[in-house]
Design a protein around this motif. Sequence first.
Motif, PDB file in Angstrom:
ATOM      1  N   LEU A  42      12.092   1.082   6.755  1.00 28.08           N
ATOM      2  CA  LEU A  42      12.322   1.957   5.609  1.00 28.08           C
ATOM      3  C   LEU A  42      10.962   2.288   5.002  1.00 28.08           C
ATOM      4  O   LEU A  42       9.948   1.652   5.325  1.00 28.08           O
ATOM      5  N   THR A  43      10.926   3.286   4.129  1.00 28.53           N
ATOM      6  CA  THR A  43       9.704   3.591   3.383  1.00 28.53           C
ATOM      7  C   THR A  43       9.937   3.135   1.945  1.00 28.53           C
ATOM      8  O   THR A  43      10.871   3.599   1.279  1.00 28.53           O
ATOM      9  N   ALA A  44       9.082   2.223   1.504  1.00 26.19           N
ATOM     10  CA  ALA A  44       9.328   1.554   0.218  1.00 26.19           C
ATOM     11  C   ALA A  44       9.127   2.475  -0.974  1.00 26.19           C
ATOM     12  O   ALA A  44       9.507   2.133  -2.092  1.00 26.19           O
ATOM     13  N   CYS A  45       8.555   3.653  -0.769  1.00 23.42           N
ATOM     14  CA  CYS A  45       8.342   4.554  -1.908  1.00 23.42           C
ATOM     15  C   CYS A  45       9.576   5.368  -2.249  1.00 23.42           C
ATOM     16  O   CYS A  45       9.742   5.769  -3.399  1.00 23.42           O
ATOM     17  N   VAL A  46      10.431   5.648  -1.266  1.00 21.59           N
ATOM     18  CA  VAL A  46      11.594   6.502  -1.568  1.00 21.59           C
ATOM     19  C   VAL A  46      12.934   5.919  -1.124  1.00 21.59           C
ATOM     20  O   VAL A  46      13.976   6.376  -1.592  1.00 21.59           O
ATOM     21  N   GLU A  69       0.849  -1.196   0.000  1.00 16.95           N
ATOM     22  CA  GLU A  69       0.000   0.000   0.000  1.00 16.95           C
ATOM     23  C   GLU A  69       0.883   1.245   0.000  1.00 16.95           C
ATOM     24  O   GLU A  69       1.839   1.346   0.770  1.00 16.95           O
ATOM     25  N   THR A  70       0.580   2.170  -0.871  1.00 15.89           N
ATOM     26  CA  THR A  70       1.283   3.455  -0.887  1.00 15.89           C
ATOM     27  C   THR A  70       0.255   4.569  -0.920  1.00 15.89           C
ATOM     28  O   THR A  70      -0.918   4.346  -1.240  1.00 15.89           O
ATOM     29  N   SER A  71       0.719   5.755  -0.591  1.00 12.31           N
ATOM     30  CA  SER A  71      -0.214   6.880  -0.610  1.00 12.31           C
ATOM     31  C   SER A  71       0.477   8.113  -1.178  1.00 12.31           C
ATOM     32  O   SER A  71       0.226   8.506  -2.302  1.00 12.31           O
ATOM     33  N   CYS A  72       1.387   8.725  -0.418  1.00  8.69           N
ATOM     34  CA  CYS A  72       2.003   9.973  -0.896  1.00  8.69           C
ATOM     35  C   CYS A  72       3.086   9.722  -1.943  1.00  8.69           C
ATOM     36  O   CYS A  72       3.358  10.577  -2.773  1.00  8.69           O
ATOM     37  N   CYS A  73       3.718   8.549  -1.889  1.00 10.48           N
ATOM     38  CA  CYS A  73       4.837   8.206  -2.773  1.00 10.48           C
ATOM     39  C   CYS A  73       5.953   9.251  -2.698  1.00 10.48           C
ATOM     40  O   CYS A  73       6.675   9.480  -3.676  1.00 10.48           O
ATOM     41  N   ALA A  74       6.101   9.890  -1.556  1.00 11.58           N
ATOM     42  CA  ALA A  74       7.125  10.929  -1.408  1.00 11.58           C
ATOM     43  C   ALA A  74       7.817  10.867  -0.048  1.00 11.58           C
ATOM     44  O   ALA A  74       8.491  11.817   0.340  1.00 11.58           O
ATOM     45  N   GLY A  75       7.635   9.777   0.675  1.00 11.49           N
ATOM     46  CA  GLY A  75       8.303   9.651   1.977  1.00 11.49           C
ATOM     47  C   GLY A  75       7.729  10.556   3.045  1.00 11.49           C
ATOM     48  O   GLY A  75       8.422  10.938   3.989  1.00 11.49           O
ATOM     49  N   LEU A  76       6.447  10.889   2.911  1.00  6.36           N
ATOM     50  CA  LEU A  76       5.839  11.847   3.836  1.00  6.36           C
ATOM     51  C   LEU A  76       4.793  11.237   4.767  1.00  6.36           C
ATOM     52  O   LEU A  76       4.507  11.801   5.817  1.00  6.36           O
ATOM     53  N   CYS A  77       4.185  10.126   4.383  1.00 11.82           N
ATOM     54  CA  CYS A  77       2.992   9.693   5.128  1.00 11.82           C
ATOM     55  C   CYS A  77       3.172   8.411   5.940  1.00 11.82           C
ATOM     56  O   CYS A  77       2.407   8.158   6.860  1.00 11.82           O
ATOM     57  N   GLY A  78       4.111   7.567   5.590  1.00  9.96           N
ATOM     58  CA  GLY A  78       4.355   6.347   6.368  1.00  9.96           C
ATOM     59  C   GLY A  78       3.523   5.148   5.955  1.00  9.96           C
ATOM     60  O   GLY A  78       3.657   4.071   6.538  1.00  9.96           O
ATOM     61  N   THR A  79       2.679   5.297   4.950  1.00 11.23           N
ATOM     62  CA  THR A  79       1.814   4.179   4.542  1.00 11.23           C
ATOM     63  C   THR A  79       2.636   2.958   4.123  1.00 11.23           C
ATOM     64  O   THR A  79       2.253   1.822   4.395  1.00 11.23           O
ATOM     65  N   CYS A  80       3.759   3.181   3.466  1.00 16.86           N
ATOM     66  CA  CYS A  80       4.543   2.075   2.912  1.00 16.86           C
ATOM     67  C   CYS A  80       5.687   1.643   3.824  1.00 16.86           C
ATOM     68  O   CYS A  80       6.599   0.952   3.376  1.00 16.86           O
ATOM     69  N   LYS A  81       5.628   2.068   5.075  1.00  8.71           N
ATOM     70  CA  LYS A  81       6.701   1.729   6.024  1.00  8.71           C
ATOM     71  C   LYS A  81       6.791   0.213   6.201  1.00  8.71           C
ATOM     72  O   LYS A  81       5.778  -0.451   6.407  1.00  8.71           O
TER      73      LYS A  81
HETATM   74  S1  FES Z   1       3.663   6.146   0.468  1.00  4.87           S
HETATM   75 FE1  FES Z   1       3.864   7.776   1.866  1.00  4.87          FE
HETATM   76  S2  FES Z   1       5.770   7.373   2.813  1.00  4.87           S
HETATM   77 FE2  FES Z   1       5.661   5.915   1.221  1.00  4.87          FE
END
Ligand code: FES
Length: 329
Positions: free
Chosen positions: A313-317, A277-289
């Motif tokens: 880690l955050t998988a988006c960044v 699951e991802t959301s912001c895709c910018a290392g800002l929200c923690g969804t992909c932690k």
């Molecule tokens: S999707 Fe928001 S931190 Fe990775």
Amino acid sequence: MSTQPIPDADTLNLLVRQVRYEGRGINSYELVDENGAALPPFTAGAHLDIHLAGGVIRQYSISNASRERHRYVIAVLRDERGRGGSKALHEQLRVGDFVRVSRPRNNFKLVEGARRVVLIAGGIGVTPLKAMAHELEDAGIDYEMHYCTRDAKCAAFSDEFESMRASGRLQFHFDGGDPSDGLNIRDLLHAPGDGEHVYYCGPGGFMKACADAAGHWPAGTVHFEHFKAPERSVDEHAANDALDSFIVRIASTGQEIEVSKEESIADALASAGVPMETSCCAGLCGTCKVRYLEGEVEHNDCILGDDEKAEYLTACVSRATSKILVLDL
Ligand code: FES
């Protein structure tokens, strides 16, 4: 945005009950259950993922008091130079519409046990801090809030802030566009008190000024949230040790997945049939932690604390600086 609710176990379809002009370029949106039911609880600092047309998802902090169970209020600054989410929201979301939102998530919580709290808001970064001020007020915890904007017309929630301003808890700082004419953050933070915590949120230059001014505060007393990924300098890019490509191994299955230079860990996992699951895709929200068990990581996010980075880690960044990264999946 839609005019027809779409049921979904992970999201809520909320009615836009009110849109208010709050300041120059800033609208607030009051979101409620259509039948007046209580909404899932939240704590100050929480945000919602707002699902926009075309599959775009953006995060906005909840600004109202967490004791209010009947509504979420977000405030959105129309950013003409942004990625388009705030513009779309301003143009599309109207009173009477339904909007799909996530349940509240909080990566910016008030720490328990603080004796005193300093809140410093820059521009639209005021939204989570306003919710914090309400929560501190309700809990009877000593706090002061500083709200920095260009001028009075750019300041949101003036009506709601009036009682805090009148009581001396809140001070506005208008700099006319020149930060050197605004709040002296270094002076404000020069002597941390015993049990004192500071929270700040705002644009890039403001975040850096706060971080520099709070550099000598004790570990664990400085808390912040970026609402945009900070721009990295040429030097920071040059110091990037991440490998162009590396292997992610899934601990539970042993599956190995190559992550190329062009894709994120989250993208590579999704392509290999391991959805994340991802959301912001910018290392800002923690969804992909996600927890990692082996390997070296270049984090690149704006939310994990130093203690968390040793484990997550955050998988988006995030990228790897070792050839293999083992994820606890
Ligand atoms: S999707 Fe928001 S931190 Fe990775």
